[in-house]
Scaffold this motif. Sequence first.
Motif, short mmCIF file in Angstrom:
data_model
loop_
_atom_site.label_atom_id
_atom_site.label_comp_id
_atom_site.label_asym_id
_atom_site.label_seq_id
_atom_site.Cartn_x
_atom_site.Cartn_y
_atom_site.Cartn_z
N GLU A 215 0.81 -1.21 0.00
CA GLU A 215 0.00 0.00 0.00
C GLU A 215 0.85 1.26 0.00
OE1 GLU A 215 -4.13 0.32 1.91
OE2 GLU A 215 -2.80 1.28 3.32
N PHE A 216 2.06 1.18 0.58
CA PHE A 216 2.83 2.42 0.70
C PHE A 216 3.22 2.98 -0.67
CE2 PHE A 216 6.59 -0.41 0.89
CZ PHE A 216 7.44 0.26 0.03
N GLN A 218 1.23 3.07 -3.26
CA GLN A 218 0.07 3.90 -3.59
C GLN A 218 0.10 5.20 -2.79
OE1 GLN A 218 -3.95 2.51 -2.64
NE2 GLN A 218 -4.27 2.26 -4.83
N ALA A 219 0.52 5.08 -1.52
CA ALA A 219 0.60 6.27 -0.67
C ALA A 219 1.66 7.24 -1.21
CB ALA A 219 0.92 5.87 0.77
N LEU A 220 2.76 6.70 -1.74
CA LEU A 220 3.79 7.58 -2.32
C LEU A 220 3.24 8.31 -3.53
CD1 LEU A 220 6.89 5.19 -2.22
CD2 LEU A 220 6.52 7.21 -0.81
N ALA A 222 0.11 8.97 -3.94
CA ALA A 222 -0.89 9.90 -3.41
C ALA A 222 -0.24 11.18 -2.90
CB ALA A 222 -1.71 9.24 -2.31
N LYS A 223 1.07 11.11 -2.55
CA LYS A 223 1.77 12.31 -2.11
C LYS A 223 2.16 13.18 -3.30
CE LYS A 223 5.26 10.62 0.33
NZ LYS A 223 6.33 10.53 1.37
N GLY A 224 1.99 12.63 -4.52
CA GLY A 224 2.34 13.38 -5.72
C GLY A 224 3.77 13.16 -6.18
N LEU A 225 4.48 12.18 -5.59
CA LEU A 225 5.86 11.94 -6.02
C LEU A 225 5.88 11.49 -7.48
CD1 LEU A 225 7.67 10.15 -3.09
CD2 LEU A 225 7.35 12.56 -3.53
N HIS A 233 12.20 4.72 -4.05
CA HIS A 233 11.72 4.05 -2.84
C HIS A 233 11.70 2.53 -3.04
CE1 HIS A 233 10.15 7.13 0.01
NE2 HIS A 233 10.26 7.89 -1.05
N ARG A 236 15.22 1.09 -2.75
CA ARG A 236 15.68 1.01 -1.35
C ARG A 236 15.04 -0.18 -0.64
NH1 ARG A 236 17.57 5.16 2.09
NH2 ARG A 236 17.18 3.93 3.95
N ASN A 237 13.78 -0.50 -1.01
CA ASN A 237 13.08 -1.58 -0.33
C ASN A 237 13.49 -2.97 -0.80
OD1 ASN A 237 10.68 -0.96 1.65
ND2 ASN A 237 10.84 0.76 0.25
#
Lengths: 317, 337
Positions: A215-216, A218-220, A222-225, A233, A236-237
């Motif tokens: 989900e993160f 999608q959250a990234l 959603a932040k507009g990145l 990201h 890194r993961n």
Amino acid sequence: MISYLIRRLLYSVPIALGVSLMIFMLVHLAPGDPISAIAPADAPPDVVERLRVDYGYDKPLPIQFGLWLGRAVTGDLGNSVASGQPVAAEVMSAVGNTILLSLCAAVFGFTLGAVLGFVAGYKQGRAMDKIATAIAVAGISVPHYWLGMVLVIVFSVQLNALPAVGMGPGGSNDWAWDWLHMRHLILPAITLAVIPIGIVMRTTRSAVAEILNQEFVQALRAKGLSERHVLGHVIRNVAPTVLAVMGLQLGYLLGGSILIETVFSWPGTGFLLNTAIFRRDIPMLQGTILVLALFFVFLNVVVDLIQTAVDPRIKRA
Amino acid sequence: MTAALRQDQSPVAEAAPAPLVTVENLTVSFKGGDGVIKAVNGVDFTLERGKVLTILGESGSGKSVTLKAMMRLHPPRKTSYTGRIAIGGREILSLSDRELGQVRGSVVSMIFQEPMLAFDPVYTIGQQIAETVVRHEGVSRQAADKRALELLEMVQIPSAARRLKAYPHEMSGGMRQRAMIALALSCRPDLLLADEPTTALDATVQMQVLILLRQLQREMGMAVIFVTHDMGVAAEIADEVAVMYAGRFIETGPVGDVIGRRLHPYTEGLLASTVHGAQRGQRLETIAGAPPNLAKLPSGCAFAPRCRYVEPRCRETEVPLFHPKPDHAARCLRIDR
């Protein structure tokens, strides 16, 4: 971090000891002793007995192990039964050649594997993914000594473009970073890289696909990145997983290139092992395996440290 | 306050500025392995600046899908949208990817249900907030770090400076959700989307987070679309409520009307099945049956198979929205009588 490093290094001491005991015992489990292999069949018994005493094979096994270990710690791995030369010097020069070959194969294979895997995971289910997955499956499935011979037939015999054996012109063992030497590296390095390409590719692909489903991501978005930042990201993961697999693969490359080094007559540890086995040269065998095993232990420490540095969830405490 | 409210509701409202959010006949469908899933089937609403709309519904009713559609967050290759979404004059469905990136996180931002999953586990909280500030406000890294600290203080995280350097797994659930709120508010959005932000939290923490959200919403004057399945939460935070079923709003209106003078049998069932309305020692009522399969919706009213008042005509035609009062509407033929 420093205390973690020290503790991690201390942990590897018992592992290294255990490994050396295993190596010592393994060779002695085989029937017959090394002297009967080098002494002619009709040698007088007292000569054989004297040789046995000279090499220390008359003593009880625990004492032999203690003496061997004591000398090994100071860098003395004994003398080769076949040539009489010090094992340490021969192993070290072979190790240098193996590292050279393995690192070239690793740089090539890991880069290609990681890039293919990343693209495949990112474009999951699309044409790019299918092509990359096919390459990976082929890489893992094809017997690499067979591939080595095919490459030799095509590029050395048919096209006469690249040398088939050795690591330098005229069978010289002195390495130099020029084209005359480097062309000797191409075929063995490619052949050796085939399996790591497949394994690293598959690991990277599944790691990337798994992270992208979280989900993160999608959250990234959603932040507009931007997509570039999102991919940063993702990298890194997936890094801890992929690095761990690369570390293990590097270990296999250093220790497991017996077939490739034999096919290409590359004067490395694999080639040395092969020769030592056929000559029943036990000190040489022990010395080579010990050095390779210690490599593995060392690489595991390095991988652990890198993983700890990239993934905050692995406790440093 | 009362005067302002009355003016909002009066028919003269045409003279007022355009609402912040306008959604017209929105549909969202997903191409899947087993056909097309119609998750949202024609949703219309408007939302004024500074108001809170709560979308209430069961899992699978399309409420989260509607919410994520507000910033086109669904996987682009599998999703098709029709209709219109306008936020602050921007047509969301026709923005380019670049323009969308500028809107997301600054004009519209989002709070997720499970903050543990919504933060990147290998970056610190501070990095993740600062990264958003840098992206949208073009400030230096230092300025963004400073702003991240202010934001953590604003959402009342104790020892904020230390928490800035913490990784998500090092914080408690309530603290993570506060950090998520700080992240969402970092660029002062006009519209905040909240996807069940309190569902994953303990009951006591839930209340604290709700109160905090309500307070920040009033201070910053932003509009909120809040998705939940919990009537109690809806009553706490909403100005307007929309009850969603099978991808449609089946009842909309001010919170007091929807809860107090509900029109739709589904809303009635939802209320009867919550602890708030029930008496001690009594069994809670449940709504019989399950939500319909969105891949093949029944004709007529989608709730008909589960409705205790169902009549033959319910299954015949699509049920329009009836307005017994100008601002309170529901899709049920019983209102027509």
